[in-house]
Design a protein around this motif. Structure first.
Motif, PDB file in Angstrom:
ATOM      1  N   ALA A 160       1.274  -0.996  -0.072  1.00 31.49           N
ATOM      2  CA  ALA A 160       0.055   0.298   0.251  1.00 31.49           C
ATOM      3  C   ALA A 160       1.026   1.219   0.296  1.00 31.49           C
ATOM      4  O   ALA A 160       0.233   2.521  -0.498  1.00 31.49           O
ATOM      5  CB  ALA A 160      -1.027  -0.150   1.147  1.00 31.49           C
ATOM      6  N   ASP A 161       1.952   1.425   0.643  1.00 28.50           N
ATOM      7  CA  ASP A 161       3.154   2.540   0.645  1.00 28.50           C
ATOM      8  C   ASP A 161       3.470   2.932  -0.961  1.00 28.50           C
ATOM      9  O   ASP A 161       4.035   3.590  -1.376  1.00 28.50           O
ATOM     10  CB  ASP A 161       3.990   1.576   1.605  1.00 28.50           C
ATOM     11  N   LYS A 163       1.369   2.632  -3.692  1.00 24.81           N
ATOM     12  CA  LYS A 163       0.361   3.194  -4.710  1.00 24.81           C
ATOM     13  C   LYS A 163       0.126   4.750  -4.916  1.00 24.81           C
ATOM     14  O   LYS A 163       0.381   5.429  -4.249  1.00 24.81           O
ATOM     15  CB  LYS A 163      -0.894   2.782  -3.920  1.00 24.81           C
ATOM     16  N   THR A 303       2.385 -10.208  -3.289  1.00 22.94           N
ATOM     17  CA  THR A 303       1.764  -9.017  -4.160  1.00 22.94           C
ATOM     18  C   THR A 303       2.825  -8.763  -5.768  1.00 22.94           C
ATOM     19  O   THR A 303       1.520  -9.135  -6.589  1.00 22.94           O
ATOM     20  CB  THR A 303       2.464  -7.679  -3.939  1.00 22.94           C
TER      21      THR A 303
END
Length: 334
Positions: A160-161, A163, A303
């Motif tokens: 998420a960092d 994105k 991921t």
């Protein structure tokens, strides 16, 4: 008088043959980085050993820092025989028409140097180098630069960092897909432009071996460095195939030995330089260095696992399977 003329002719002919036999073989070894880099030091060592092992039959002249040809010109110069030897980054072989080399861009395909060397120094590596033959190029060896880590002005610990952030990458379809899988925006950019792009915010972050990150002073314009070791950056030492095939067999054998010794040195120096650079980044105090936990690294691995399946056709599923067999990596079991 006739006898003396014949004798003189024989002597002159013998001297000419002797001179021809003793003629020195010249090799121009061109590369685009500084002489004090791992690649620069290894190429100088190869030149020295080539002279020693061939007892002066071969003279290798090394031209660092793009003295002869720039990054985009050197491959063509090798193919036409203007230079005999290069050590370009592996990213250069996709544009040459050998897309299989992009397998080195696959995320987390190697967990450590031991796994990497099973491939680069084994049958799979040899088969990859052999694919260059059809391009008029002979592959001699792989030289390490190091494993890449991510940097940005904000911490990078979980997917998420990444994105919405713009990351500079080398020109590679695999690397583009890698950044997209993390939710980031890939930006292909020349290496020489990266510092200013980071400084001015044209891009938010990048991926590099630590030695590149430190030597290019990126730690001055990046507040966070995450030790991810997610990808590999290396070189292939190559030679003009027509020139190589035309060498005497004994000379080729001696040069292969010199290359083996230079490869051991190159890989040793690369590791030392990355270790030294990491200490340098920490001592500078401008960049927070974060080492991912085992769980965080595994989450990032999961991921990025779909990148392998999505890009398999680009490099060939058989090649991927051969590497998985060597390394024990299976993206389907993450």
């Amino acid at each position: 008088m006739k006898f003396h003329a014949i004798a003189l002719s024989l002597v002159v002919g013998s001297m000419s043959l002797l001179s021809h036999a003793q003629q020195v073989i010249n090799i121009k070894f061109s590369h685009v980085v500084a002489a004090d880099t791992p690649k620069g030091k290894a190429s100088e060592f190869f030149a020295k050993r080539a002279g020693e092992l061939t007892k002066g039959k071969v003279k290798v002249d090394v031209y660092p820092n793009s003295q002869l040809y720039k990054d985009k010109e050197e491959m063509e110069a090798l193919q036409i025989g203007a230079v005999q030897m290069l050590a370009p980054s592996l990213a250069k072989f996709g544009p040459l028409g050998v897309k299989e080399f992009e397998v080195f861009d696959f995320p987390f395909i190697f967990d450590d140097t031991a796994e990497l060397h099973k491939v680069t120094q084994g049958p799979v590596g040899a088969s990859l180098l052999a694919k260059l033959d059809s391009k008029g190029v002979k592959g001699l060896a792989f030289w390490d630069n190091g494993f890449k880590s991510f940097s940005a002005n904000t911490p990078l610990k979980v997917a998420a960092d990444f994105k919405g952030k713009k990351f500079r990458i080398q020109s590679s379809k695999v690397l583009e897909e890698q950044i997209r899988a993390l939710g980031g925006i890939p930006q292909v950019m020349a290496f020489s432009e990266v510092y200013q792009a980071l400084q001015t915010g044209v891009v938010d972050g990048t991926e590099n071996p630590i030695s590149n990150f430190y030597s290019q002073k990126m730690h001055e314009v990046q507040k966070n460095l995450s030790i991810t070791n997610h990808g590999y950056l290396g070189y292939a030492v190559i030679v003009n195939k027509k020139f190589w095939d035309g060498l005497p067999a004994d000379v080729r054998s001696q040069l292969e030995q010199a290359m083996k010794e230079a490869t051991v040195l190159a890989n040793k120096i690369a590791q030392e330089e990355n270790d030294h650079a990491l200490e340098g980044v920490k001592k500078a105090g401008k960049t927070a260095v974060y080492v991912l936990t085992k769980e965080e690294r595994m989450a990032l691995k999961k991921t990025l696992a779909p990148v392998h399946a999505k890009m398999a056709d680009r490099v060939g599923k058989d090649l991927l399977d051969a590497i998985y067999k060597d390394t024990g990596f299976d993206p389907n079991k993450l």
